[in-house]
Write a protein that holds these residues in place. Sequence first.
Motif, short mmCIF file in Angstrom:
data_model
loop_
_atom_site.label_atom_id
_atom_site.label_comp_id
_atom_site.label_asym_id
_atom_site.label_seq_id
_atom_site.Cartn_x
_atom_site.Cartn_y
_atom_site.Cartn_z
N ARG A 204 0.83 -1.21 0.00
CA ARG A 204 0.00 0.00 0.00
C ARG A 204 0.86 1.26 0.00
O ARG A 204 2.07 1.19 -0.19
N GLN A 208 -0.45 4.11 4.72
CA GLN A 208 -0.95 2.85 5.29
C GLN A 208 0.13 2.06 6.03
O GLN A 208 -0.10 0.92 6.42
N GLU A 241 -6.84 11.42 -0.10
CA GLU A 241 -5.95 10.75 0.84
C GLU A 241 -5.17 11.76 1.68
O GLU A 241 -4.98 11.58 2.87
N THR A 251 -0.37 9.56 11.46
CA THR A 251 -0.14 9.30 10.04
C THR A 251 0.53 10.49 9.37
O THR A 251 1.45 10.33 8.56
#
Length: 494
Positions: A204, A208, A241, A251
């Motif tokens: 990914r 991710q 995203e 993240t």
Amino acid sequence: MSSSQQPFRLAVIGSGPAGVYAAETLLRSAPVKGGELEVSIDLFDKYPAPFGLIRYGVAPDHPRIKGIITALHRILGRGDIRFLGDVEFGTDLTLEDLRTHYDAVVFATGALKDADLHIPGIDLEGSFGAADFVAWYDGNPDYPRSWDLSAEQVAVIGNGNVALDIARVLSKSGDEMLRTEIPQNVHEGLAAARTTDVHVFGRRGPAQTKFSPLEARELAHPKGLQVVMDPRDLEQVTEAEWEAIRADKRTDQVVQTFVGWLEDQQAREAAGEEPTDREGGPVSRRLHMHFWHRPVEVLGEDGKVTGMRFERTRLDADGNLEGTGEFVDYELDAVYRAVGYHGSELPGIPYDARRGVITNSAGRITEADGTVLPGLYTNGWIKRGPVGLIGATKSDALETVGSLLEDITVGSLPRAEVRDDEAILRLLEDRGVEYTTWDGWMALDAHEKALGAASKDADGEPRARVKVVDREEMVRISREGMAQAAAGEGSAGA
């Protein structure tokens, strides 16, 4: 709870976090703290030393995670949990033995076998499982002392913490690793390594990954290392995203680390500057981060790894991963798969081979049809699979011990026939099992620290510890410590 059941005898198989937390959770439960339930707990491990996954499954250059040993050491050092090492379930002790001597058993044996990666060529020479490599550099006594590090171009398949650990260890010099507890044979192996390029592949995208921000930043720390990013991997991230990335602090920090590396790389290329490590020094090794790569085949000639083929991937409109039909080949000399761990089957214990776990319901071990096996429980990765951080085993333990306490309350557990604490020791001695105890671990612990104090790292400073690898030596040192402790007690008593 009937006094005729006192003390309640519990055996725990496995002395890693899952086993220790299960025992500690029972000791801290209301019935025990309130004096309603008295317990006697024996903690068994197949290794002479305690701490399981933390000692033999965590990279030695991760002192923050290794620090969990301090908490486990404090718990076991209190003396209300008896440690019995160098005792293997299924070989030295059977399920029948445990049922004879204990009212209940908790299996917390972890998951230290590599999950399979079903692609052509995965069995070629030069293709390795992450678990085996981790066991080597962590000094596991049941693994060979040497490791072939002649490969120059190395692939690590996976974007989890184990993949990061392997990539970082392969990217460091042997001398850098002297700051850790690695034994001499591991230092010699890493010092002789011919690695020039480490490629980390994830199916990914950068958002991710399962890295923490700190772990991502640590990848660039090794001296002489250049991190190499592929601009396509970040260009492929959609605006939707990016919005999701920015909305999640962890993240965002991880992805911004990748962005920073790429921006620095592109700025140097535009200025015609030579690459450097993060301290401005010369580059001797490169770490290549590859995202959106699905492994297709390990390529080889004459039975040996020569490369690997990947299909580039992307997210579809629903956020699911799909192939793009574009295939990319890389020339490689070795491949390490770090795609997850898998639990091992235990003799006589129901097992789900697909998931690699003991079949259970809320920690109660069951047959495949759901029938509960009274008095048998499980905790940790062998209970739920190798997912989640080490701290998750605490909540696992709450559930498992909660089930155990419910069963004690309703009186549904069989009662052990033999209730003498020393009977299990006599059984082991009669079978010639050279078990070790907490006194033995304290002796081994002191010995490893002394080896460290007598050794020096690359800066000439004493090392904190040097791990003993040979099982016979571990047992010898431990048993001598046990004998000295017993003699000391005898003198004091006299």
